[in-house]
Design an enzyme around this catalytic site. Structure first.
Site, PDB file in Angstrom:
ATOM      1  N   ASN A 104       1.134  -1.213   0.045  1.00  0.00           N
ATOM      2  CA  ASN A 104      -0.067  -0.226  -0.248  1.00  0.00           C
ATOM      3  C   ASN A 104       0.870   1.295   0.081  1.00  0.00           C
ATOM      4  O   ASN A 104       2.416   1.449   0.702  1.00  0.00           O
ATOM      5  CB  ASN A 104      -0.918   0.679   1.200  1.00  0.00           C
ATOM      6  CG  ASN A 104      -0.431   0.014   2.614  1.00  0.00           C
ATOM      7  OD1 ASN A 104       0.437   0.725   2.231  1.00  0.00           O
ATOM      8  ND2 ASN A 104      -0.388  -0.911   3.533  1.00  0.00           N
ATOM      9  N   ASP A 130      -4.584  -5.835   5.567  1.00  0.00           N
ATOM     10  CA  ASP A 130      -5.469  -6.765   6.131  1.00  0.00           C
ATOM     11  C   ASP A 130      -5.944  -8.270   5.264  1.00  0.00           C
ATOM     12  O   ASP A 130      -6.344  -9.358   6.235  1.00  0.00           O
ATOM     13  CB  ASP A 130      -7.611  -5.795   5.882  1.00  0.00           C
ATOM     14  CG  ASP A 130      -7.314  -4.912   6.812  1.00  0.00           C
ATOM     15  OD1 ASP A 130      -6.840  -4.921   7.393  1.00  0.00           O
ATOM     16  OD2 ASP A 130      -7.764  -3.851   5.777  1.00  0.00           O
ATOM     17  N   PRO A 189      -3.713 -11.039  10.311  1.00  0.00           N
ATOM     18  CA  PRO A 189      -4.080 -10.682  12.056  1.00  0.00           C
ATOM     19  C   PRO A 189      -4.723  -9.497  12.454  1.00  0.00           C
ATOM     20  O   PRO A 189      -3.792  -9.007  11.566  1.00  0.00           O
ATOM     21  CB  PRO A 189      -3.414 -11.591  13.218  1.00  0.00           C
ATOM     22  CG  PRO A 189      -1.540 -11.876  11.789  1.00  0.00           C
ATOM     23  CD  PRO A 189      -2.212 -12.295  10.937  1.00  0.00           C
ATOM     24  N   PHE A 202      -4.621   3.941  14.853  1.00  0.00           N
ATOM     25  CA  PHE A 202      -4.590   4.847  13.714  1.00  0.00           C
ATOM     26  C   PHE A 202      -6.021   3.789  12.648  1.00  0.00           C
ATOM     27  O   PHE A 202      -6.516   2.819  12.208  1.00  0.00           O
ATOM     28  CB  PHE A 202      -3.479   5.193  12.396  1.00  0.00           C
ATOM     29  CG  PHE A 202      -2.830   6.243  13.421  1.00  0.00           C
ATOM     30  CD1 PHE A 202      -1.746   5.976  14.399  1.00  0.00           C
ATOM     31  CD2 PHE A 202      -2.462   6.950  12.825  1.00  0.00           C
ATOM     32  CE1 PHE A 202      -0.996   7.153  14.916  1.00  0.00           C
ATOM     33  CE2 PHE A 202      -1.369   8.509  13.658  1.00  0.00           C
ATOM     34  CZ  PHE A 202      -1.367   7.988  14.300  1.00  0.00           C
TER      35      PHE A 202
HETATM   36  O1  C5P Z   1      -9.249  -1.641  10.280  1.00  0.00           O
HETATM   37  P1  C5P Z   1      -8.033  -1.130  10.190  1.00  0.00           P
HETATM   38  O2  C5P Z   1      -7.193  -1.757   8.930  1.00  0.00           O
HETATM   39  O3  C5P Z   1      -8.618   0.533   9.442  1.00  0.00           O
HETATM   40  O4  C5P Z   1      -7.665  -0.780  11.301  1.00  0.00           O
HETATM   41  C1  C5P Z   1      -6.549   0.823  11.719  1.00  0.00           C
HETATM   42  C2  C5P Z   1      -5.052   0.272  12.651  1.00  0.00           C
HETATM   43  O5  C5P Z   1      -5.239  -1.251  12.821  1.00  0.00           O
HETATM   44  C3  C5P Z   1      -4.104   0.640  12.305  1.00  0.00           C
HETATM   45  O6  C5P Z   1      -3.511   1.425  14.561  1.00  0.00           O
HETATM   46  C4  C5P Z   1      -3.333   0.109  12.074  1.00  0.00           C
HETATM   47  O7  C5P Z   1      -1.936  -0.462  12.215  1.00  0.00           O
HETATM   48  C5  C5P Z   1      -4.094  -1.334  13.122  1.00  0.00           C
HETATM   49  N1  C5P Z   1      -3.607  -3.125  12.417  1.00  0.00           N
HETATM   50  C6  C5P Z   1      -3.071  -3.873  12.536  1.00  0.00           C
HETATM   51  N2  C5P Z   1      -3.627  -5.015  12.107  1.00  0.00           N
HETATM   52  C7  C5P Z   1      -4.052  -5.249  10.701  1.00  0.00           C
HETATM   53  C8  C5P Z   1      -5.226  -4.228  10.333  1.00  0.00           C
HETATM   54  C9  C5P Z   1      -4.732  -3.027  11.133  1.00  0.00           C
HETATM   55  O8  C5P Z   1      -3.173  -3.718  13.759  1.00  0.00           O
HETATM   56  N3  C5P Z   1      -3.961  -6.433  10.377  1.00  0.00           N
END
Ligand code: C5P
Length: 402
Positions: free
Chosen positions: A207, A276, A306, A324
């Site tokens: 990304n 994700d 995870p 974040f």
């Molecule tokens: O669900 P989303 O990706 O929008 O969430 C963002 C937050 O979750 C950020 O703090 C990101 O670092 C964390 N995150 C994580 N593990 C993932 C996806 C996101 O720790 N697999």
């Protein structure tokens, strides 16, 4: 600057004649000042003047049997909360860039863990020489602050850049370098950048995260006295001064590093854009289109990664955990839901559709979202400043929970 300990390190340039005024300005602002100088500097300004102004003995050479142990180079380096190198000659900047320590000032500069503010002063051709340019670039990338030089008539007769900044300007810069030590004792674990999810031997899903926000948070935490650990996805950004960096590639690697470091952490900030999903399989070899039927597409199966933030939040105990959220629509509502789902203490939401916000930008426009649903919108700010504001909020939270 009340009671802050500033070491003024003086090297041998004509601008050294301005140092007594600099010392007086710093003392007037409340700082406790000591001076160290090179032998060459003492040709331009008398150690006796500096000794009288500061009320402390001033040394100009590395070894002095009568004073060893009391104001040797290591004690001076340890004593300082900030070292102001003024004037900073091309020679001393070069020594510091290369780690040489053959006089009192360069030895102190190498030994100190305090921030360094350099006020260069030299002939314009020395300033513009590629060697000096390269040395400054190295020093800045290591977190050395600089002020000046200014343009004008130089003592050597040339015109151009090379004059040391005025004492008042140096003192003001010193004040902003002296960050509060309010994070001393905290261990701040920060994730930054994007992750790369391997598809085959050469390809990955990634990304556009630059890592700038997370790097800024780690830098600010270290500047304010914390032990900062930065778990970074692939990024060419330099490691901020005083930060321990662990490089990772995929989300699974990031999770391993974060989980291992979380034990010792008191604060964790997940600024990384973690993928994700990852391909369910990654080929050890390069996938070749020739191996597929003519015109055939390629289907990748993705499996969820995870959620590191949610995992860490579940076992956070006394730790403060910050997440974040990069959103493109319904930002606040999405952020509130995310905070609840992930169980963190604070969520920093940013609208990536805004110009001064998000990926690869040097600024960010964020909204803090709290567990009780309250929000706090900040103006568009440099990421360094967003980092400072975020750590202020974190420290307030920690204060309230004690
Ligand atoms: O669900 P989303 O990706 O929008 O969430 C963002 C937050 O979750 C950020 O703090 C990101 O670092 C964390 N995150 C994580 N593990 C993932 C996806 C996101 O720790 N697999």
């Amino acid at each position: 600057m009340e009671q802050r300990r500033i070491l003024v390190a003086v090297t041998g340039g004509i601008a050294a004649y301005k140092v007594p005024e600099l010392v007086r300005t710093l003392i007037r602002a409340g700082a406790v000042v000591r001076c160290a100088m090179t032998r060459e500097a003492s040709e331009f300004v008398s150690p006796m003047v500096l000794q009288t102004l500061t009320g402390h003995p001033v040394r100009d050479h590395l070894f002095d049997p009568s004073q060893e142990g009391e104001i040797d180079h290591i004690s001076l380096a340890d004593w300082a909360e900030l070292v102001v190198l003024a004037p900073a000659t091309a020679n001393t900047l070069a020594k510091l860039a290369h780690g040489l320590a053959d006089d009192l000032v360069s030895a102190v500069l190498l030994a100190t863990r305090a921030p360094i503010l350099a006020a260069p002063a030299m002939n314009v051709n020395m300033w513009e020489h590629p060697a000096t340019r390269a040395n400054l670039e190295v020093l800045r990338s290591r977190g050395v602050h600089t002020i000046g030089p200014e343009a004008g008539e130089l003592a050597c007769g040339w015109e151009g850049l090379g004059r040391m900044s005025q004492p008042e300007a140096i003192a003001a810069a010193a004040e902003s370098c002296l960050a509060p030590n309010d994070l001393a004792g905290e261990v701040v674990l920060v994730s930054a950048g994007g992750t790369q999810e391997p598809v085959d031997a050469v390809r990955y899903l990634g990304n556009r995260s630059s890592g700038k926000m997370g790097f800024a948070i780690a830098a600010e935490a270290a500047r304010r006295g914390a032990r900062a650990v930065l778990v970074a996805g692939p990024s060419s950004l330099p490691t901020p001064a005083g930060v321990r960096r662990i490089d990772v590639g995929s989300a699974l690697e990031m999770r391993d590093a974060m989980t291992a470091e979380f034990d010792a952490a008191t604060i964790a900030v997940m600024a990384a854009a973690v993928a994700d999903f990852r391909p369910s399989q990654s080929s050890q070899r390069k996938i070749k289109k020739e191996d597929l039927p003519d015109g055939a597409g390629l289907t990748l199966e993705l499996v969820p990664n995870p959620d590191i933030l949610a995992e860490l939040s579940r076992t956070k105990g006394e730790r403060t955990v910050v997440g974040f959220a990069a959103e493109s629509h319904d930002m606040i509502e999405a952020a509130r839901r995310k905070l609840t789902r992930k169980g963190c203490d604070l969520l920093v939401a940013n609208d990536i559709t805004q110009q001064a916000s998000g990926f690869d930008s040097d600024t960010n426009t964020v909204v803090f979202v709290w567990p009780d649903g309250q929000i706090e919108q900040l103006a568009s700010l440099p990421k360094r400043e967003v980092a400072a504001q975020l750590l202020d909020r974190v420290m307030k939270l920690r204060g309230e929970s004690q």
